[in-house]
Every structure is written in structure tokens, then in C-alpha cells.
Design an enzyme around this catalytic site. Structure first.
Site, PDB file in Angstrom:
ATOM      1  N   ASN A  96       0.718  -4.016   8.924  1.00  0.00           N
ATOM      2  CA  ASN A  96       0.607  -4.311   7.490  1.00  0.00           C
ATOM      3  C   ASN A  96      -0.477  -5.328   7.176  1.00  0.00           C
ATOM      4  O   ASN A  96      -0.664  -5.696   6.014  1.00  0.00           O
ATOM      5  CB  ASN A  96       1.950  -4.853   6.965  1.00  0.00           C
ATOM      6  CG  ASN A  96       2.976  -3.752   6.782  1.00  0.00           C
ATOM      7  OD1 ASN A  96       2.630  -2.614   6.483  1.00  0.00           O
ATOM      8  ND2 ASN A  96       4.237  -4.078   6.972  1.00  0.00           N
ATOM      9  N   CYS A 115       0.808  -1.224   0.000  1.00  0.00           N
ATOM     10  CA  CYS A 115       0.000   0.000   0.000  1.00  0.00           C
ATOM     11  C   CYS A 115       0.842   1.274   0.000  1.00  0.00           C
ATOM     12  O   CYS A 115       0.324   2.365  -0.262  1.00  0.00           O
ATOM     13  CB  CYS A 115      -0.935   0.000   1.208  1.00  0.00           C
ATOM     14  SG  CYS A 115      -0.062   0.066   2.801  1.00  0.00           S
ATOM     15  N   SER A 151       5.037  -5.922  -8.821  1.00  0.00           N
ATOM     16  CA  SER A 151       4.461  -7.274  -8.781  1.00  0.00           C
ATOM     17  C   SER A 151       2.965  -7.250  -9.084  1.00  0.00           C
ATOM     18  O   SER A 151       2.449  -8.147  -9.771  1.00  0.00           O
ATOM     19  CB  SER A 151       4.717  -7.921  -7.414  1.00  0.00           C
ATOM     20  OG  SER A 151       4.152  -7.140  -6.377  1.00  0.00           O
TER      21      SER A 151
END
EC number: 2.1.1.204
Length: 332
Positions: free
Chosen positions: A316, A78, A97
Site C-alpha cells: 500500500n 486506491c 475522506s
């Protein structure tokens, strides 16, 4: 119908937990993440899952198809869409990715369902536009959401972007909207209090240290009866402002009196700090943060993972309850 799922950017397994909580039939066929510490936590909780410590860009179309999966759950990095990440969007190498996945999606004709989570701000990014355009091109119908755990009865703020998608030839009872949905059709009522997640006999090492009490005027304080708490970030305990709430067993009235007394002294002075120490303000423990993020009680963090690593991994991660409810809608 039973589903085979590929969990990308699997982290500590929040998506895995959400799938299990949803009650849907199927299993995580494989999980992929490049973070070795996160993978250690994942393996600790899901030892039977095929966990790959891999760069997602190294996953070929042939390899993904060989897994015989029909669903992808993912939470790409993010940082490219945040202030701290300087809003670099598709110019940030950490999007590579995900851009790779967007590029190969048309070849993954075995994928019927997708759920993607990211930070608020993703919805106005170039990467989002590329993702949505690719979903349309590949004959997916999609719905975007901006949801907070407080809307599903969880006393925590963690506003996040979600996108659910499924092939157009699969009937979807959900009434799709072009705008972003900000609440789910089910009414979850008001959030519960923090009482049920608060641990007893928490060690003193979780007390807010004196050097951080110097900045106590910026602390967000919660109580047992609180029905809210701030979003916990990966910098929790390291920085004070905007990284998460702190807790006290004292009453709001006592907190007010202590702050009034403290503010008679110079903010940040020794006298200021001493006036606040009786409140025994403390950080939420990793276990409490796990509970606020709706991880199951059976979930645990390995003892060899440091406190700093725990908070970074939790910051995360994803809210299990929100994703569980979205999965129910996606597979309705």
C-alpha cells in the site's frame, strides 16, 4: 524558503522519506492515518513527527489552518479505482475522506502546494474530475503524470498516477501540458541491477513453499543481474500470480533446464515440484522490497510487525524516488 507539510494517508511514511530525499527545506508538521499498524511503523521511523491516528474527515478547516502548513502530500485509498475494488469510484465509501478534502479545499487558502499519488486508473475516474475541477476553481495550476520507477533508474515496475499542483500566482518553470506526462525531463538512464538490494543468507522461511511451487509456471523469476521486477502488492506471498516477483541465485540457463525437466511431469504434481526445488526460489524479503521502493537504508520495520503485515503495508506504500523527483519539480 522552508515549508510546513501536512502528510495525509501517511501510511508507513513514504512521502516523509521522499521529502527528506528531495533535499528541500521544510518539515512534516503533522501526519494523519487511521491504520494503527502503519502508524506504529511510522512512529518507529519518525518518532519526532506529530502523528495523528485520526479519520481525515474529522480534521476541520480551522484545525488544518492552525497547523500553519503550506503543503499537502497525500496518497488516498486506491481500491475504488481498481479491478479488485470493482471500480466503484465515487460510490465507494473509501473515497469519502478524499471527497471531504476536495470539498474544503477552497477554504484552505494557506495551501500553496499539493502532491497526490494514486493507482493507474484514477485518471479516468469521476473522483479525478472532481479533484481537477476543484484545483482549477481554487486557482491552482496542475500537472498529471503516469510514472513507473523504472523511468527513474529503479529496477521495479509500479506504474502510478500523480498530480502536482501549485497556486497560479507562484511562477512554475515546468512547461505544463494538458495530456498526462509519462516521463520526467531528466534522463536517469537504464535501471540498475538487483545486485545492490539482494540480501545474503536469507532464511529458508522465505523459500516459495511446495504448495505454491505447484503453480510455478506463473512465477516471475528475477536474478542478481535483472534490471526489472514486478510490482509488489499487499497480497505478496499470500497469492502467487500478479503479486510480485521471486528470486533465485541460480542462472537463467539452470532455471530453464529445471523447468524443462519439471514440465515432463504433470504440472502441479509432486515430481513437478521436486524438479523445481533445487532452484531455491524465494520471495523478496521486506527489506529488499523496501529498497526496491527506494526507502533509505536507515529505514526499518519494527520486529513485532508480522511478515504478513509487512507485505500488506509495503503493497500500500509509494515509491520514494519517484515522489522525490516530483517534489523537486513541484518546488522548482
Amino acid at each position: 524558503m522552508s515549508h510546513n507539510i501536512l502528510e495525509l494517508y501517511s501510511g508507513i511514511g513514504g512521502m516523509h522519506c521522499a521529502w527528506k530525499e528531495s533535499g528541500l527545506q521544510g518539515e512534516i508538521a503533522a501526519a494523519v492515518d487511521i491504520n494503527t499498524v502503519a502508524n506504529e511503523v511510522y512512529k518507529h521511523n519518525f518518532p519526532e513527527t506529530n502523528l495523528m491516528n485520526r479519520n481525515i474527515q474529522k480534521l476541520s478547516v480551522k484545525e488544518i489552518k492552525k497547523m500553519n502548513i503550506d503543503t499537502i502530500l497525500m496518497s488516498p485509498p486506491c481500491q475504488p479505482f481498481t479491478r479488485n475494488g470493482k471500480y466503484l469510484d465515487d460510490n465507494d465509501p473509501r473515497t469519502n475522506s478524499f471527497l471531504y478534502l476536495i470539498g474544503i479545499l477552497e477554504q484552505l487558502d494557506n495551501i500553496d502546494y499539493i502532491l497526490m499519488e494514486n493507482v493507474k486508473g484514477f485518471e479516468s475516474s469521476t473522483v479525478r474530475n472532481l479533484f481537477i475541477d476543484k484545483l482549477k476553481e481554487c486557482n491552482f495550476i496542475y500537472q498529471e503524470f503516469l510514472l513507473c520507477p523504472s523511468t527513474v533508474g529503479v529496477p521495479n515496475s509500479r506504474l502510478r498516477y500523480y498530480c502536482t499542483a501549485r497556486r497560479k500566482d507562484l511562477t512554475w518553470p515546468l512547461k505544463r501540458r494538458d495530456d498526462i506526462i509519462t516521463c520526467l525531463p531528466k534522463d536517469f538512464g537504464v535501471p540498475e541491477t538487483l545486485e545492490s538490494i539482494i540480501e545474503d543468507d536469507v532464511p529458508d522461511k522465505f523459500l516459495v513453499p511446495d504448495k505454491k511451487l505447484k503453480c510455478a509456471n506463473v512465477l516471475d523469476i528475477c536474478y542478481r543481474h535483472s534490471k526489472r521486477s514486478c510490482c509488489f502488492t499487499k497480497a505478496y506471498t499470500h497469492y502467487i500470480e500478479g503479486t510480485g516477483s521471486v528470486f533465485t541465485d541460480k542462472t537463467p540457463e539452470m532455471v530453464q533446464k529445471c523447468y524443462e525437466k519439471a514440465n515432463l511431469s504433470e504440472v502441479g504434481s509432486d515430481a513437478f515440484v521436486e524438479s523445481l526445488k533445487e532452484l531455491k526460489l524465494r520471495f523478496f524479503t521486506p527489506k529488499e522490497v523496501l529498497m526496491l521502493m527506494s526507502f533509505p537504508k536507515s529505514y526499518s520495520l519494527p520486529t513485532n510487525i508480522s511478515m504478513k503485515q509487512c507485505y500488506r503495508l509495503l503493497g500500500n506504500s509509494v515509491n520514494v524516488k519517484v515522489i522525490s523527483e516530483l517534489l523537486k519539480l513541484l518546488f522548482e
